[in-house]
Design an enzyme around this catalytic site. Structure first.
Site, PDB file in Angstrom:
ATOM      1  N   GLU A  83       0.793  -1.223   0.000  1.00 40.57           N
ATOM      2  CA  GLU A  83       0.000   0.000   0.000  1.00 40.57           C
ATOM      3  C   GLU A  83       0.820   1.265   0.000  1.00 40.57           C
ATOM      4  OE1 GLU A  83      -4.250  -0.448   1.840  1.00 40.57           O
ATOM      5  OE2 GLU A  83      -2.814  -1.622   2.970  1.00 40.57           O
ATOM      6  N   CYS A 110       3.250   8.327   0.662  1.00 41.13           N
ATOM      7  CA  CYS A 110       3.969   7.432   1.554  1.00 41.13           C
ATOM      8  C   CYS A 110       4.160   6.119   0.785  1.00 41.13           C
ATOM      9  CB  CYS A 110       3.135   7.227   2.817  1.00 41.13           C
ATOM     10  SG  CYS A 110       3.853   6.065   3.966  1.00 41.13           S
ATOM     11  N   CYS A 164       8.140  -7.152   6.200  1.00 37.98           N
ATOM     12  CA  CYS A 164       9.264  -6.489   6.858  1.00 37.98           C
ATOM     13  C   CYS A 164       9.964  -7.502   7.756  1.00 37.98           C
ATOM     14  CB  CYS A 164       8.750  -5.321   7.699  1.00 37.98           C
ATOM     15  SG  CYS A 164      10.061  -4.287   8.394  1.00 37.98           S
ATOM     16  N   CYS A 206       9.318  -5.050  14.753  1.00 38.66           N
ATOM     17  CA  CYS A 206       8.940  -4.107  15.823  1.00 38.66           C
ATOM     18  C   CYS A 206       7.612  -4.565  16.432  1.00 38.66           C
ATOM     19  CB  CYS A 206       8.815  -2.684  15.285  1.00 38.66           C
ATOM     20  SG  CYS A 206      10.337  -2.068  14.551  1.00 38.66           S
ATOM     21  N   CYS A 236       4.114  -2.871  15.570  1.00 37.33           N
ATOM     22  CA  CYS A 236       3.845  -2.581  14.165  1.00 37.33           C
ATOM     23  C   CYS A 236       3.173  -3.765  13.472  1.00 37.33           C
ATOM     24  CB  CYS A 236       5.157  -2.257  13.479  1.00 37.33           C
ATOM     25  SG  CYS A 236       5.000  -1.863  11.739  1.00 37.33           S
ATOM     26  N   GLY A 259       7.861  -1.982   5.222  1.00 36.21           N
ATOM     27  CA  GLY A 259       9.237  -2.376   4.936  1.00 36.21           C
ATOM     28  C   GLY A 259      10.268  -1.459   5.559  1.00 36.21           C
ATOM     29  N   GLU A 260      11.509  -1.954   5.563  1.00 38.72           N
ATOM     30  CA  GLU A 260      12.639  -1.173   6.082  1.00 38.72           C
ATOM     31  C   GLU A 260      13.495  -0.772   4.878  1.00 38.72           C
ATOM     32  OE1 GLU A 260      13.987   0.333   8.802  1.00 38.72           O
ATOM     33  OE2 GLU A 260      15.599   0.755   7.378  1.00 38.72           O
ATOM     34  N   SER A 307      12.794   6.867   6.036  1.00 36.55           N
ATOM     35  CA  SER A 307      12.683   6.575   7.463  1.00 36.55           C
ATOM     36  C   SER A 307      13.269   5.195   7.753  1.00 36.55           C
ATOM     37  CB  SER A 307      11.203   6.590   7.862  1.00 36.55           C
ATOM     38  OG  SER A 307      11.056   6.197   9.204  1.00 36.55           O
ATOM     39  N   SER A 315      13.438   6.056  13.458  1.00 33.54           N
ATOM     40  CA  SER A 315      12.406   5.622  14.402  1.00 33.54           C
ATOM     41  C   SER A 315      13.079   5.290  15.717  1.00 33.54           C
ATOM     42  CB  SER A 315      11.691   4.385  13.853  1.00 33.54           C
ATOM     43  OG  SER A 315      11.072   4.726  12.634  1.00 33.54           O
ATOM     44  N   LEU A 316      12.919   6.154  16.687  1.00 37.01           N
ATOM     45  CA  LEU A 316      13.650   6.016  17.939  1.00 37.01           C
ATOM     46  C   LEU A 316      12.802   5.291  18.991  1.00 37.01           C
ATOM     47  CD1 LEU A 316      16.406   6.798  19.015  1.00 37.01           C
ATOM     48  CD2 LEU A 316      15.480   9.034  19.654  1.00 37.01           C
ATOM     49  N   HIS A 317      11.714   5.886  19.353  1.00 34.62           N
ATOM     50  CA  HIS A 317      10.679   5.304  20.222  1.00 34.62           C
ATOM     51  C   HIS A 317      11.065   5.060  21.686  1.00 34.62           C
ATOM     52  CE1 HIS A 317       8.603   5.160  16.501  1.00 34.62           C
ATOM     53  NE2 HIS A 317       9.006   3.982  16.089  1.00 34.62           N
ATOM     54  N   ASN A 343      -0.782   4.204  17.010  1.00 33.90           N
ATOM     55  CA  ASN A 343      -2.059   3.730  16.468  1.00 33.90           C
ATOM     56  C   ASN A 343      -2.274   2.295  16.909  1.00 33.90           C
ATOM     57  OD1 ASN A 343      -2.811   6.070  14.855  1.00 33.90           O
ATOM     58  ND2 ASN A 343      -0.959   5.592  13.710  1.00 33.90           N
ATOM     59  N   CYS A 372      -0.511   4.667  10.588  1.00 35.73           N
ATOM     60  CA  CYS A 372       0.619   3.744  10.754  1.00 35.73           C
ATOM     61  C   CYS A 372       0.252   2.570  11.620  1.00 35.73           C
ATOM     62  CB  CYS A 372       1.801   4.373  11.456  1.00 35.73           C
ATOM     63  SG  CYS A 372       1.903   6.105  11.445  1.00 35.73           S
TER      64      CYS A 372
END
Ligand code: SAH
Length: 374
Positions: free
Chosen positions: A105, A118, A125, A129, A132, A172-173, A204, A227-229, A303, A346
């Protein structure tokens, strides 16, 4: 059957020579492809005989939209793409998956500064994570440069609008598919193609350090988001397995080297998970670790992805945190929420049977809804 979308001018010139044509035909084909031609017949400045020849030995490739959902409140459109596999190419392959096509998508978003897409870089992936939806479906394959470019062209075709910015924040990464992503960015920038400014592109990553370093060398003008989080190794490793290989301090060091090398700020994405990384102590740690860096923090209340058991912080809490960061001199924004009517946010997209009833199940991406402040 050669797939032409995603080739450089040089590669297309070589292809033209291989089929007994003058190399300059390669450049003409490149221009048509990057304008979004979906058939050789549209390429009206090519001799008819060449167009017929192309039909026998090449396919355009890219992807087609097979489902579009629109959030009428803000014009966001979530597009399900299917990779284009030409009839001949499909019949070349054998086995159970012969008719299976990969779906992924993209999300088309409208901003005051223009439209942004996007883009997905992989089907599935490998990063795993915990919060996700992509992780739930596992990894299927890398997307090619042509399939990424195809998402942009097809989004323009089906929306009738121009895409002026791209963010590689779909499924994906991107740094796990570096070569294809790099080729895609160069194609977007090509002056005979879309001529997109480097600064209108954002990549990203979950934090693959060697590729962050390579990216700083290869694309010093493309925006980088990390992406730290979480900011402790224990905490970050518990939600992002990639941290075990590339721990926080080394990641921040790579981010600092990136800003030193490029003089461009880095964006840290921070998905706020209630009770997990949104406590005062987490915010204080952020201030200690990120203070003085050329950076920007993009906060997004997580989300909901049912299976993960995590919940997002409230928008009120997100605003409080942004204020605290700002007061400490760390630029921070709370991400605008686009496309909430269509579950386009997301991490909300999930593995689903392909709407065309293909045999293989497909994974949908957790697309980042927007990139405010990038
Ligand atoms: N693999 C890349 C890009 C794809 S994900 C990366 O990790 O950066 C894009 C962003 O969406 C990442 O910051 C990711 O951590 C975030 N994300 C994933 N699931 C989410 C969720 N449920 N809520 C909010 N953000 C999420």
């Amino acid at each position: 059957m050669k797939t032409l979308l995603g080739m450089t001018i040089e590669e297309l010139k070589q292809f033209a020579a291989e089929i007994g044509e003058k190399p300059f035909r390669g450049k003409q084909i490149f221009v048509w492809l990057n304008r979004g031609a979906t058939s050789f017949d549209e390429m009206t400045d090519l001799p008819k005989a060449l167009r017929e020849k192309l039909k026998t030995c090449a396919q355009i490739g890219g992807c087609r939209a097979i489902r579009i959902q629109e959030d009428t409140s803000d014009g966001t459109r979530k597009i399900l793409f299917e990779a284009q596999v030409g009839a001949d190419a499909a019949s070349d392959t054998s086995g159970a998956d012969q008719t299976a096509a990969d779906t992924f998508e993209g999300v088309f978003m409208k901003y005051s500064y223009g439209n942004s897409l996007c883009v997905s870089s992989q089907v599935g992936c490998r990063m795993g994570c915990r919060f996700c939806a992509s992780a739930l479906g596992g990894f299927v394959r890398n997307l090619t440069a042509g399939e990424m470019l195809g998402q942009v062209l097809e989004a323009e075709r089906v929306t009738g609008e121009k895409v002026g910015h791209i963010v590689i924040m779909g499924m994906g990464e991107p740094f796990d598919n570096y070569e294809n992503v790099a080729k895609f960015l160069r194609l977007l920038h090509d002056e005979n193609g879309r001529n997109m400014s480097w600064r209108n592109m954002t990549v990203s990553t979950s934090g693959i350090i060697p590729k962050i370093r390579q990216f700083a060398e290869d694309f010093p003008q493309v925006n980088l988001a990390i992406s730290l989080h979480r900011l402790t190794d224990e905490g970050r490793s518990s939600i992002m397995p990639v941290n075990r290989k590339y721990p926080v301090e080394k990641l921040l060091e790579a981010a600092r080297d990136y800003t030193d090398r490029t003089h461009r700020r880095v964006t840290f994405e921070y998905a706020l998970i209630e009770g997990e990384n949104d406590r005062d102590e987490d915010v204080q740690l952020m201030i200690r670790k990120l203070g003085g860096m050329l950076c920007h923090v993009n906060l997004i209340p997580l989300n909901k992805v049912e299976e993960t058991g995590y919940s997002g912080s409230s928008r009120k809490r997100a605003r409080e945190i942004a204020e605290t960061l700002e007061k400490s001199g760390i630029p921070a924004t709370v991400r605008r929420q686009l496309g909430s009517e269509i579950d386009g946010a997301c991490g909300q997209l999930r593995r689903a049977a392909s709407p065309l009833g293909r045999r293989r199940q497909q994974t949908n991406m957790p697309c980042l809804k927007n990139a405010d402040g990038l």
